[in-house]
Write a protein that holds these residues in place. Structure first.
Motif, PDB file in Angstrom:
ATOM      1  N   THR A  15       0.830  -1.204   0.000  1.00 28.32           N
ATOM      2  CA  THR A  15       0.000   0.000   0.000  1.00 28.32           C
ATOM      3  C   THR A  15       0.867   1.258   0.000  1.00 28.32           C
ATOM      4  O   THR A  15       0.657   2.176  -0.803  1.00 28.32           O
ATOM      5  CB  THR A  15      -0.953  -0.009   1.213  1.00 28.32           C
ATOM      6  N   VAL A  16       1.857   1.286   0.868  1.00 27.68           N
ATOM      7  CA  VAL A  16       2.743   2.460   0.937  1.00 27.68           C
ATOM      8  C   VAL A  16       3.537   2.610  -0.360  1.00 27.68           C
ATOM      9  O   VAL A  16       3.694   3.728  -0.873  1.00 27.68           O
ATOM     10  CB  VAL A  16       3.676   2.366   2.162  1.00 27.68           C
ATOM     11  N   PRO A  71      -1.596  -1.643  -8.389  1.00 26.12           N
ATOM     12  CA  PRO A  71      -2.327  -2.061  -7.187  1.00 26.12           C
ATOM     13  C   PRO A  71      -3.613  -2.835  -7.504  1.00 26.12           C
ATOM     14  O   PRO A  71      -4.031  -3.693  -6.736  1.00 26.12           O
ATOM     15  CB  PRO A  71      -2.644  -0.738  -6.478  1.00 26.12           C
ATOM     16  N   GLU A  72      -4.212  -2.553  -8.646  1.00 23.74           N
ATOM     17  CA  GLU A  72      -5.436  -3.249  -9.050  1.00 23.74           C
ATOM     18  C   GLU A  72      -5.169  -4.706  -9.427  1.00 23.74           C
ATOM     19  O   GLU A  72      -6.093  -5.512  -9.464  1.00 23.74           O
ATOM     20  CB  GLU A  72      -6.099  -2.541 -10.252  1.00 23.74           C
ATOM     21  N   ARG A  73      -3.918  -5.026  -9.701  1.00 22.27           N
ATOM     22  CA  ARG A  73      -3.569  -6.388 -10.129  1.00 22.27           C
ATOM     23  C   ARG A  73      -2.849  -7.190  -9.049  1.00 22.27           C
ATOM     24  O   ARG A  73      -2.347  -8.266  -9.321  1.00 22.27           O
ATOM     25  CB  ARG A  73      -2.709  -6.314 -11.395  1.00 22.27           C
ATOM     26  N   ILE A  74      -2.816  -6.677  -7.826  1.00 23.63           N
ATOM     27  CA  ILE A  74      -2.221  -7.408  -6.702  1.00 23.63           C
ATOM     28  C   ILE A  74      -3.341  -7.719  -5.720  1.00 23.63           C
ATOM     29  O   ILE A  74      -3.887  -6.810  -5.085  1.00 23.63           O
ATOM     30  CB  ILE A  74      -1.113  -6.599  -6.006  1.00 23.63           C
ATOM     31  N   ASP A 137      -8.016  -1.738  -3.469  1.00 26.11           N
ATOM     32  CA  ASP A 137      -9.155  -1.686  -2.550  1.00 26.11           C
ATOM     33  C   ASP A 137      -8.712  -1.221  -1.168  1.00 26.11           C
ATOM     34  O   ASP A 137      -9.416  -0.453  -0.506  1.00 26.11           O
ATOM     35  CB  ASP A 137      -9.830  -3.063  -2.439  1.00 26.11           C
ATOM     36  N   LEU A 138      -7.549  -1.711  -0.711  1.00 28.97           N
ATOM     37  CA  LEU A 138      -7.023  -1.273   0.580  1.00 28.97           C
ATOM     38  C   LEU A 138      -6.752   0.222   0.570  1.00 28.97           C
ATOM     39  O   LEU A 138      -7.040   0.922   1.537  1.00 28.97           O
ATOM     40  CB  LEU A 138      -5.736  -2.025   0.921  1.00 28.97           C
ATOM     41  N   MET A 139      -6.194   0.702  -0.532  1.00 23.13           N
ATOM     42  CA  MET A 139      -5.904   2.127  -0.659  1.00 23.13           C
ATOM     43  C   MET A 139      -7.196   2.947  -0.616  1.00 23.13           C
ATOM     44  O   MET A 139      -7.259   3.970   0.064  1.00 23.13           O
ATOM     45  CB  MET A 139      -5.152   2.392  -1.961  1.00 23.13           C
ATOM     46  N   ALA A 140      -8.214   2.470  -1.308  1.00 24.09           N
ATOM     47  CA  ALA A 140      -9.483   3.190  -1.351  1.00 24.09           C
ATOM     48  C   ALA A 140     -10.173   3.187   0.010  1.00 24.09           C
ATOM     49  O   ALA A 140     -10.894   4.132   0.344  1.00 24.09           O
ATOM     50  CB  ALA A 140     -10.395   2.563  -2.406  1.00 24.09           C
ATOM     51  N   ASP A 141      -9.937   2.154   0.791  1.00 21.72           N
ATOM     52  CA  ASP A 141     -10.585   2.015   2.097  1.00 21.72           C
ATOM     53  C   ASP A 141      -9.797   2.684   3.221  1.00 21.72           C
ATOM     54  O   ASP A 141     -10.278   2.798   4.340  1.00 21.72           O
ATOM     55  CB  ASP A 141     -10.781   0.522   2.405  1.00 21.72           C
ATOM     56  N   SER A 147      -2.577   8.448   2.714  1.00 23.67           N
ATOM     57  CA  SER A 147      -1.592   8.608   1.645  1.00 23.67           C
ATOM     58  C   SER A 147      -0.727   9.846   1.894  1.00 23.67           C
ATOM     59  O   SER A 147       0.501   9.793   1.766  1.00 23.67           O
ATOM     60  CB  SER A 147      -2.301   8.726   0.297  1.00 23.67           C
ATOM     61  N   ALA A 148      -1.343  10.944   2.264  1.00 23.95           N
ATOM     62  CA  ALA A 148      -0.605  12.188   2.529  1.00 23.95           C
ATOM     63  C   ALA A 148       0.343  12.013   3.713  1.00 23.95           C
ATOM     64  O   ALA A 148       1.476  12.504   3.673  1.00 23.95           O
ATOM     65  CB  ALA A 148      -1.571  13.338   2.788  1.00 23.95           C
TER      66      ALA A 148
END
Length: 159
Positions: A15-16, A71-74, A137-141, A147-148
């Motif tokens: 994610t990072v 990220p969409e493919r992991i 999905d983790l990033m979106a949640d 992120s900042a």
């Protein structure tokens, strides 16, 4: 079933790394600082992700890690399988053939028992759920400012 902390570290690092993609490759020491981990410890945790093609590793002074795929493919299952292996959690050893079952006809054991079938269904459901979710999905949640915070911490540490 219990998963090792390597799964957690792997998913957080993915994610990072996605959030810091424009800074990639991210040095092991910098990535370790984000989580207050010893760099060698984190490096060992990330090696299986490199072997499975989830992360790319660039050696050298300007090297580090980056996502090998978007990220969409992991999927979460990709990371779990890389870290924990692909072995099923439940392994039927057919103990029903021992003791009182030792004298029963082999034909009685032609089909898996209810326990093996139930455990198989549960594992399949668990794997499907982890396969259906991605790092994106983790990033979106994540909290809106996660992120900042990661970017600010990284940029402050590398400045």
């Amino acid at each position: 079933m219990m998963m090792g902390e390597g799964v957690e570290w792997g998913l957080h690092c993915c994610t990072v790394l996605a959030w810091l993609d424009d800074h990639a490759p991210i040095a092991t020491a910098r990535l370790a600082e984000i989580f207050e981990l010893p760099p060698e410890y984190l490096k060992k945790r990330l090696q299986p992700l490199v072997r499975e093609g989830i992360l790319d590793s660039t050696p050298g002074a300007r090297g580090g890690y980056r996502l090998a795929r978007t990220p969409e493919r992991i999927t979460l299952m990709d990371v779990v399988a890389a870290v924990e292996g692909r072995t099923e959690a439940f392994r039927c050893t057919e103990i029903r053939r021992r003791g009182a079952g030792a004298t029963r006809a082999s034909a009685e054991f032609a089909k898996p028992c209810g326990i093996a079938r139930a455990m198989g269904r549960a594992e399949l459901a668990w794997r499907r759920e982890l396969t259906a979710q991605t790092v994106a999905d983790l990033m979106a949640d994540a909290p809106a400012n996660a992120s900042a915070h990661a970017r600010n911490f990284y940029e402050r540490v590398t400045a």
